[in-house]
Scaffold this motif. Structure first.
Motif, PDB file in Angstrom:
ATOM      1  N   CYS A 125      51.385  12.905  58.695  1.00 56.17           N
ATOM      2  CA  CYS A 125      51.737  13.971  59.645  1.00 56.17           C
ATOM      3  C   CYS A 125      52.731  13.524  60.706  1.00 56.17           C
ATOM      4  CB  CYS A 125      50.473  14.506  60.330  1.00 56.17           C
ATOM      5  SG  CYS A 125      49.276  15.221  59.199  1.00 56.17           S
ATOM      6  N   LYS A 126      52.745  12.239  61.048  1.00 56.14           N
ATOM      7  CA  LYS A 126      53.657  11.723  62.076  1.00 56.14           C
ATOM      8  C   LYS A 126      54.397  10.484  61.559  1.00 56.14           C
ATOM      9  CE  LYS A 126      51.707  14.507  65.208  1.00 56.14           C
ATOM     10  NZ  LYS A 126      52.414  15.623  65.890  1.00 56.14           N
ATOM     11  N   SER A 215      41.444  15.831  61.089  1.00 62.07           N
ATOM     12  CA  SER A 215      42.584  15.064  60.578  1.00 62.07           C
ATOM     13  C   SER A 215      42.925  15.471  59.155  1.00 62.07           C
ATOM     14  CB  SER A 215      42.279  13.566  60.641  1.00 62.07           C
ATOM     15  OG  SER A 215      42.083  13.146  61.970  1.00 62.07           O
ATOM     16  N   TYR A 216      41.885  15.662  58.327  1.00 59.22           N
ATOM     17  CA  TYR A 216      42.163  16.008  56.929  1.00 59.22           C
ATOM     18  C   TYR A 216      42.664  17.435  56.778  1.00 59.22           C
ATOM     19  CZ  TYR A 216      41.131  11.806  54.385  1.00 59.22           C
ATOM     20  OH  TYR A 216      41.223  10.548  53.861  1.00 59.22           O
ATOM     21  N   VAL A 217      42.277  18.320  57.663  1.00 64.36           N
ATOM     22  CA  VAL A 217      42.855  19.667  57.649  1.00 64.36           C
ATOM     23  C   VAL A 217      44.355  19.584  57.902  1.00 64.36           C
ATOM     24  CG1 VAL A 217      42.945  21.873  58.867  1.00 64.36           C
ATOM     25  CG2 VAL A 217      40.732  20.863  58.292  1.00 64.36           C
ATOM     26  N   GLN A 218      44.736  18.764  58.909  1.00 63.05           N
ATOM     27  CA  GLN A 218      46.153  18.600  59.209  1.00 63.05           C
ATOM     28  C   GLN A 218      46.886  17.875  58.070  1.00 63.05           C
ATOM     29  OE1 GLN A 218      47.452  20.073  61.958  1.00 63.05           O
ATOM     30  NE2 GLN A 218      45.347  20.815  62.225  1.00 63.05           N
ATOM     31  N   ILE A 219      46.224  16.898  57.462  1.00 61.09           N
ATOM     32  CA  ILE A 219      46.837  16.149  56.356  1.00 61.09           C
ATOM     33  C   ILE A 219      47.119  17.068  55.168  1.00 61.09           C
ATOM     34  CG2 ILE A 219      46.357  14.427  54.569  1.00 61.09           C
ATOM     35  CD1 ILE A 219      44.957  12.767  56.746  1.00 61.09           C
ATOM     36  N   LEU A 224      50.791  19.958  51.567  1.00 60.28           N
ATOM     37  CA  LEU A 224      51.153  21.178  50.847  1.00 60.28           C
ATOM     38  C   LEU A 224      52.538  21.690  51.226  1.00 60.28           C
ATOM     39  CD1 LEU A 224      47.712  23.054  50.897  1.00 60.28           C
ATOM     40  CD2 LEU A 224      48.793  21.849  48.982  1.00 60.28           C
ATOM     41  N   ARG A 225      53.066  21.203  52.348  1.00 60.64           N
ATOM     42  CA  ARG A 225      54.427  21.597  52.744  1.00 60.64           C
ATOM     43  C   ARG A 225      55.498  20.692  52.133  1.00 60.64           C
ATOM     44  NH1 ARG A 225      52.107  22.645  58.052  1.00 60.64           N
ATOM     45  NH2 ARG A 225      52.791  20.560  58.728  1.00 60.64           N
TER      46      ARG A 225
END
Length: 310
Positions: A125-126, A215-219, A224-225
């Motif tokens: 994510c970062k 964290s895994y929701v954001q991952i 998927l993007r």
């Protein structure tokens, strides 16, 4: 009526009643124990010797392997000894030491799994800040914080548990020493103090769990993007082993200690304890190495280097 000062040993739960089953349990535990030693030993050696694996993800995996080795060495050798020699005894000091190291390595494992989740979050994510925020110094500090927190957590619980007066015998309904079994032998309301400490630890664990889920929701949203299917597959391959390990560890621990009393039984307690205490140290190396090509290649090079073909 006896108290803790008169107790010189505890009686652990026998895994089987017949000699044949005791020997069978010994062989099964020995097989799992050797598999854990081999698997985690190979991972530790491969990461330590492979300079291309000196990255945050593998550094934390090395620490996780150390905690797995420690946790299985804390309880399984004594269980094998008791099964082989048809005994149930463990000394008072040995029981206290087993509880301390059990709490120490299990706490360290959970903290390390949380840190590994943060590592995966930052990597996916970062990515632009990954090298800055997870440098070698920062990784060392996070690992040291995990081990130090686990040490003081284990020390606090062990000292508090064994300061309680015990007057309900010395038989434990588990094949290793654990705090809930010791509390059942207490004859003082002081055990509520330890239950309070366990509740505080549970709240801390819940905070770690919420962080892992967030964290895994954001991952998953970030993965998927990713436009290419190959990129998605590569990202998932670094996350799924950790997610599998965390899910198995947490589900078995939570169910073991929060299951409804109506379905509680000694055999179920033992089975769940084996699932979260004995199986993961042997299974984790396999899970991580199967999905990670770099680690798999490093382990293979180590094995072929140690055992050259003739």
């Amino acid at each position: 009526m006896s108290n803790s000062s008169s107790i010189r040993h505890f009686l652990l739960l026998a895994l089987a009643d017949t000699r044949q089953l005791q020997l069978l349990h010994f062989c099964l535990l020995l097989g799992i124990f050797l598999a854990a030693l081999l698997g985690n030993g190979l991972i530790i050696s491969a990461i330590a010797c492979g300079h291309h694996l000196h990255m945050p993800m593998f550094f934390f995996l090395l620490n996780l392997a150390l905690s797995d080795l420690g946790s299985i060495c804390t309880t399984v050798p004594k269980a094998m000894h008791n099964s082989l020699w048809d005994t149930r005894d463990i000394s008072y000091t040995g029981c206290a030491a087993q509880i301390f190291f059990f709490m120490f390595f299990m706490s360290a494992e959970f903290y390390l799994l949380t840190i590994m989740c943060y590592d995966r979050y930052m990597s996916i994510c970062k990515p632009l800040h990954y090298g800055t925020l997870l440098g070698s110094r920062a990784c060392a500090h996070m690992a040291a914080a995990a081990w130090t927190s686990a040490f003081f957590n284990a020390l606090l619980h062990t000292a508090n548990t064994f300061s309680l007066p015990l007057c309900r015998g010395n038989a434990l309904r588990q094949f290793f020493c654990e705090i809930p079994q010791i509390l059942k032998l207490s004859c003082s309301k002081s055990y509520l103090r330890e239950q309070g400490l366990l509740a505080v630890s549970a709240c801390l664990g819940l905070g770690c769990f919420v962080f892992i889920v967030f964290s895994y929701v954001q991952i998953f949203r970030a993965v998927l993007r990713i436009p290419s299917e190959r990129g998605q597959h590569k990202a998932f391959s670094t996350c799924l082993p950790h997610l599998a390990v965390v899910s198995f560890f947490l589900s078995t621990v939570v169910f073991a200690h929060l299951k409804p009393p109506s379905i509680s039984s000694t055999s179920l307690d033992v089975a769940l304890s084996v699932l979260y205490l004995v199986v993961p140290p042997a299974l984790n190396p396999l899970i991580y190495s199967l999905r990670n090509q770099e680690l798999k290649a490093a382990v293979w090079r180590l094995m072929t280097g140690c055992f050259p073909k003739h």
